[in-house]
Scaffold this active site. Structure first.
Site, PDB file in Angstrom:
ATOM      1  N   PHE A  27     -46.523  -1.851 -21.726  1.00 36.26           N
ATOM      2  CA  PHE A  27     -47.689  -2.930 -22.134  1.00 36.26           C
ATOM      3  C   PHE A  27     -47.226  -3.839 -23.242  1.00 36.26           C
ATOM      4  O   PHE A  27     -47.736  -5.047 -23.576  1.00 36.26           O
ATOM      5  CB  PHE A  27     -49.092  -2.788 -22.208  1.00 36.26           C
ATOM      6  CG  PHE A  27     -49.293  -1.967 -23.533  1.00 36.26           C
ATOM      7  CD1 PHE A  27     -49.859  -2.742 -24.485  1.00 36.26           C
ATOM      8  CD2 PHE A  27     -49.447  -0.661 -23.559  1.00 36.26           C
ATOM      9  CE1 PHE A  27     -50.225  -2.253 -25.668  1.00 36.26           C
ATOM     10  CE2 PHE A  27     -49.828  -0.129 -24.691  1.00 36.26           C
ATOM     11  CZ  PHE A  27     -49.940  -0.976 -25.930  1.00 36.26           C
ATOM     12  N   ARG A  33     -51.132  -3.381 -17.473  1.00 36.62           N
ATOM     13  CA  ARG A  33     -52.051  -4.174 -18.381  1.00 36.62           C
ATOM     14  C   ARG A  33     -51.960  -5.496 -18.575  1.00 36.62           C
ATOM     15  O   ARG A  33     -53.009  -6.343 -18.769  1.00 36.62           O
ATOM     16  CB  ARG A  33     -52.187  -3.530 -19.681  1.00 36.62           C
ATOM     17  CG  ARG A  33     -52.071  -1.813 -19.582  1.00 36.62           C
ATOM     18  CD  ARG A  33     -53.154  -1.037 -19.970  1.00 36.62           C
ATOM     19  NE  ARG A  33     -52.879   0.282 -19.774  1.00 36.62           N
ATOM     20  CZ  ARG A  33     -53.218   0.892 -18.803  1.00 36.62           C
ATOM     21  NH1 ARG A  33     -54.274   0.487 -17.733  1.00 36.62           N
ATOM     22  NH2 ARG A  33     -53.121   2.443 -18.388  1.00 36.62           N
ATOM     23  N   CYS A  92     -43.341  -0.132 -30.646  1.00 36.54           N
ATOM     24  CA  CYS A  92     -42.588   1.119 -30.845  1.00 36.54           C
ATOM     25  C   CYS A  92     -41.682   1.280 -32.060  1.00 36.54           C
ATOM     26  O   CYS A  92     -41.379   2.293 -32.479  1.00 36.54           O
ATOM     27  CB  CYS A  92     -41.545   1.327 -29.644  1.00 36.54           C
ATOM     28  SG  CYS A  92     -40.226   0.116 -29.582  1.00 36.54           S
TER      29      CYS A  92
HETATM   30  P1  NAD Z   1     -46.574   4.199 -20.530  1.00 33.21           P
HETATM   31  O1  NAD Z   1     -45.729   5.384 -20.578  1.00 33.21           O
HETATM   32  O2  NAD Z   1     -48.238   4.632 -20.282  1.00 33.21           O
HETATM   33  O3  NAD Z   1     -46.411   3.123 -19.392  1.00 33.21           O
HETATM   34  C1  NAD Z   1     -45.073   2.825 -19.252  1.00 33.21           C
HETATM   35  C2  NAD Z   1     -44.669   2.176 -17.861  1.00 33.21           C
HETATM   36  O4  NAD Z   1     -44.739   3.552 -17.100  1.00 33.21           O
HETATM   37  C3  NAD Z   1     -45.706   1.418 -17.186  1.00 33.21           C
HETATM   38  O5  NAD Z   1     -44.946   0.513 -16.473  1.00 33.21           O
HETATM   39  C4  NAD Z   1     -46.736   2.161 -16.522  1.00 33.21           C
HETATM   40  O6  NAD Z   1     -47.173   1.708 -15.448  1.00 33.21           O
HETATM   41  C5  NAD Z   1     -45.876   3.431 -16.036  1.00 33.21           C
HETATM   42  N1  NAD Z   1     -46.306   4.622 -15.825  1.00 33.21           N
HETATM   43  C6  NAD Z   1     -47.606   5.066 -16.560  1.00 33.21           C
HETATM   44  N2  NAD Z   1     -48.063   6.343 -15.970  1.00 33.21           N
HETATM   45  C7  NAD Z   1     -46.867   6.876 -15.197  1.00 33.21           C
HETATM   46  C8  NAD Z   1     -46.818   7.861 -14.439  1.00 33.21           C
HETATM   47  N3  NAD Z   1     -47.672   9.141 -14.763  1.00 33.21           N
HETATM   48  N4  NAD Z   1     -45.766   8.037 -13.627  1.00 33.21           N
HETATM   49  C9  NAD Z   1     -44.788   6.987 -13.414  1.00 33.21           C
HETATM   50  N5  NAD Z   1     -44.968   5.992 -14.349  1.00 33.21           N
HETATM   51  C10 NAD Z   1     -45.969   5.568 -15.161  1.00 33.21           C
HETATM   52  O7  NAD Z   1     -46.385   3.493 -21.894  1.00 33.21           O
HETATM   53  P2  NAD Z   1     -47.565   2.073 -22.444  1.00 33.21           P
HETATM   54  O8  NAD Z   1     -48.674   2.657 -23.073  1.00 33.21           O
HETATM   55  O9  NAD Z   1     -47.259   0.765 -21.448  1.00 33.21           O
HETATM   56  O10 NAD Z   1     -46.468   1.871 -23.904  1.00 33.21           O
HETATM   57  C11 NAD Z   1     -46.470   2.071 -24.858  1.00 33.21           C
HETATM   58  C12 NAD Z   1     -45.615   3.192 -25.123  1.00 33.21           C
HETATM   59  O11 NAD Z   1     -44.407   2.728 -24.837  1.00 33.21           O
HETATM   60  C13 NAD Z   1     -45.661   3.862 -26.569  1.00 33.21           C
HETATM   61  O12 NAD Z   1     -45.339   5.229 -26.552  1.00 33.21           O
HETATM   62  C14 NAD Z   1     -44.337   3.066 -27.406  1.00 33.21           C
HETATM   63  O13 NAD Z   1     -43.785   3.734 -28.530  1.00 33.21           O
HETATM   64  C15 NAD Z   1     -43.381   3.183 -26.214  1.00 33.21           C
HETATM   65  N6  NAD Z   1     -42.402   2.216 -26.170  1.00 33.21           N
HETATM   66  C16 NAD Z   1     -41.263   2.575 -26.528  1.00 33.21           C
HETATM   67  C17 NAD Z   1     -40.307   1.510 -26.781  1.00 33.21           C
HETATM   68  C18 NAD Z   1     -38.764   1.849 -27.142  1.00 33.21           C
HETATM   69  O14 NAD Z   1     -37.763   0.998 -26.777  1.00 33.21           O
HETATM   70  N7  NAD Z   1     -38.578   3.034 -27.365  1.00 33.21           N
HETATM   71  C19 NAD Z   1     -40.374   0.183 -26.674  1.00 33.21           C
HETATM   72  C20 NAD Z   1     -41.694  -0.092 -26.383  1.00 33.21           C
HETATM   73  C21 NAD Z   1     -42.840   0.800 -26.439  1.00 33.21           C
END
Ligand code: NAD
Length: 498
Positions: free
Chosen positions: A149, A177, A281
């Site tokens: 998100f 979201r 992140c």
């Molecule tokens: P999230 O892991 O909840 O969701 C990411 C994606 O996975 C979404 O599209 C979501 O629909 C999907 N998803 C959620 N639960 C799932 C499940 N059980 N099984 C399969 N798919 C599922 O993350 P978020 O809250 O959207 O984003 C924040 C997180 O992302 C933080 O931990 C942040 O550090 C990380 N992030 C990392 C980077 C990077 O480059 N390392 C960049 C941006 C964000």
């Protein structure tokens, strides 16, 4: 109420969806749209559209494919304000910050407009007698991206740009979201001249992600999100024999050396810790001053800055920090703050009980500063992903380096110092993927590659830059000899260069 559909075969559609999910405005807590959740049939329709369109797109010469990106970039710039406002209303970040989100993605679209050059192979003239050898980069076929998100424009653009420029079809599963901007980007791609079917968007959560991970026609998957899901996506897709890169969470440390300019370090910590409400992140969530005097000075410099931080909705131009993404996120962050207090950290700036007049139902969290945090506390061990900055005091550079290196995450880190030796030593030794020297949020530009180490990344190729091109292509190497160079008679030994 507005309905947000999938984008399949060049049109926005609710397809076969019977289930819908609310999309909120985090500043007010109000539902502002409903999102269609993809069924298996919707994913099948997206894959079928991609499969039908991809061979012709792959056969289109790279210069023509690149021209679509020139148009795409121009259209995103044309609609920048509208896209940024739409992004802000679903995510909560300020409009200027949303523009930054879009631009850092747009830059990857600009980079891949160099596709004819980026996709060139290698050639060896005369690798053996009358033998030439060359390699080419071919698209993987159908790729998919699953995005978080916090950057609803940047991260989809990081993935779809190199994938599509390389001749693939692409299926995007954005965060549920804030899904509107990804759909708008797909519409703009069509307006830019992208054939229908090359970029499809499907919405939903675990069910549609699982459908993607197991789909036999999807060859490569790029994921960005939290570490537990990144690990799951990596293991599941790799188990299916797919190419996969999965980027996870972070806990980014910024070391402040005694010789650093404390005002500049404090300004840097403000932007890096509280920009986008800490939901980046690459946000700095741990400040690591070296020496008690440095710690006292940085905490003293931070306090008035945090007190002066303007927290408000994106619609107010004066806002510097917006709400967090959901009610659940707000409650989780507040719970962690209470744990920090209970476990003995010093609340240097208490953001608890923050409320904004007229926005009492919004998901605002007061900016919070903890001092005297130790590595065993939950606020240190968990990725808070909110406007909470922890100060972990250390006695020496070596202790600060060890703390950073012992942390399970390895996305970004920074050192603030005037000492070139210390900076150079830090960059060489630290086990973190992206390092800033007097740069708090060292997100590499489009022509370099983005990626963390340790629990922040699974897989071996990074996002964008030349790694992005490699991830979305397969190398084929051709060895060619013409009849005039072929000797008579069979050879039974392994061919070697005698
Ligand atoms: P999230 O892991 O909840 O969701 C990411 C994606 O996975 C979404 O599209 C979501 O629909 C999907 N998803 C959620 N639960 C799932 C499940 N059980 N099984 C399969 N798919 C599922 O993350 P978020 O809250 O959207 O984003 C924040 C997180 O992302 C933080 O931990 C942040 O550090 C990380 N992030 C990392 C980077 C990077 O480059 N390392 C960049 C941006 C964000």
């Amino acid at each position: 109420m507005r309905t947000i559909g999938h984008f399949i075969d060049g049109v926005e559609t609710t397809g076969n969806s019977a289930e819908f999910q609310d999309v909120f405005n985090p500043a007010t807590g109000e539902v502002q749209a409903r999102l269609a959740l993809a069924t298996e049939a919707d994913l099948e329709a997206a894959v079928a559209s991609a499969a039908a369109a991809q061979p012709k797109w792959a056969a289109t010469n790279p210069q023509r494919r690149a021209r679509v990106f020139f148009n795409f970039v121009a259209l995103i710039n044309r609609d920048m304000q509208e896209l940024a406002e739409l992004l802000s209303i679903e995510h909560g970040k300020t409009v200027d910050d949303s523009k930054g989100d879009i631009v850092r993605g747009l830059e990857v679209a600009e980079f891949v407009a160099g596709a004819p050059h980026l996709l060139k192979g290698e050639f060896t003239d005369g690798a053996g007698p009358s033998i030439d050898m060359y390699s080419m980069r071919q698209p993987v076929g159908i790729g998919a991206g699953i995005t978080p998100f916090n950057f609803p424009a940047m991260i989809p653009l990081w993935m779809l740009s190199p994938a599509i420029a390389a001749g693939n079809a692409f299926i995007l599963k954005p965060s549920e979201r804030d899904p509107s901007v990804p759909v708008k980007l797909a519409q703009l791609a069509i307006e830019a001249g992208l054939p229908k079917g090359i970029l499809n968007v499907v919405h939903g959560g675990k069910a549609v992600v699982d459908g993607i991970l197991h789909h036999p026609k999807i060859e490569a998957i790029s994921f960005v999100g939290s570490t537990p899901i990144a690990r799951y996506v990596y293991a599941t897709a790799a188990g299916e024999g797919k190419r996969v890169q999965a980027f996870g969470g972070a806990k980014n440390h910024m070391i402040i050396m005694p010789d650093a300019d404390m005002d500049k370090a404090a300004d840097a910590l403000m932007g890096a810790g509280f920009g986008s409400a800490g939901e980046r992140c690459m946000a700095v969530s741990v400040a690591v001053p070296v020496g008690a005097e440095t710690a006292d000075r940085i905490v003293a410099a931070l306090k008035p800055r945090i007190d002066a931080l303007k927290v408000g909705p994106a619609s107010d131009k004066a806002s510097e920090m917006g709400p967090v993404i959901t009610k659940a996120a707000k409650e989780r962050i507040n719970g962690l703050v209470e744990k920090g207090v209970a476990q003995g950290a010093t609340l240097a700036v208490d953001g608890r009980g923050f409320s904004l007049q007229g926005y009492e139902n919004g998901y605002f969290v007061g900016p919070t500063l903890f001092d005297h945090v130790t590595a065993d506390m939950d606020i240190y061990q968990e990725e808070i992903f909110g406007p909470v900055l922890s100060v972990v005091r250390t006695n020496s550079y070596e202790e600060a380096l060890k703390l950073t290196m012992d942390n399970p995450y390895g996305n970004g880190t920074a050192i603030f110092t005037r000492d070139g030796d210390a900076a150079r030593d830090f960059a060489a030794r630290v086990n973190v993927g992206m390092v800033g020297i007097n740069v708090p949020v060292p997100v590499p530009l489009a022509y370099h590659s983005f990626g963390g180490w340790k629990a922040s990344s699974f897989g071996d190729l990074n996002q964008h830059g030349t790694d992005g091109i490699k991830f979305w292509t397969k190398t084929k190497t051709v060895t060619a000899r013409w009849p005039s160079g072929i000797k008579d008679g069979a050879e039974f030994q392994m061919p070697t260069m005698k």
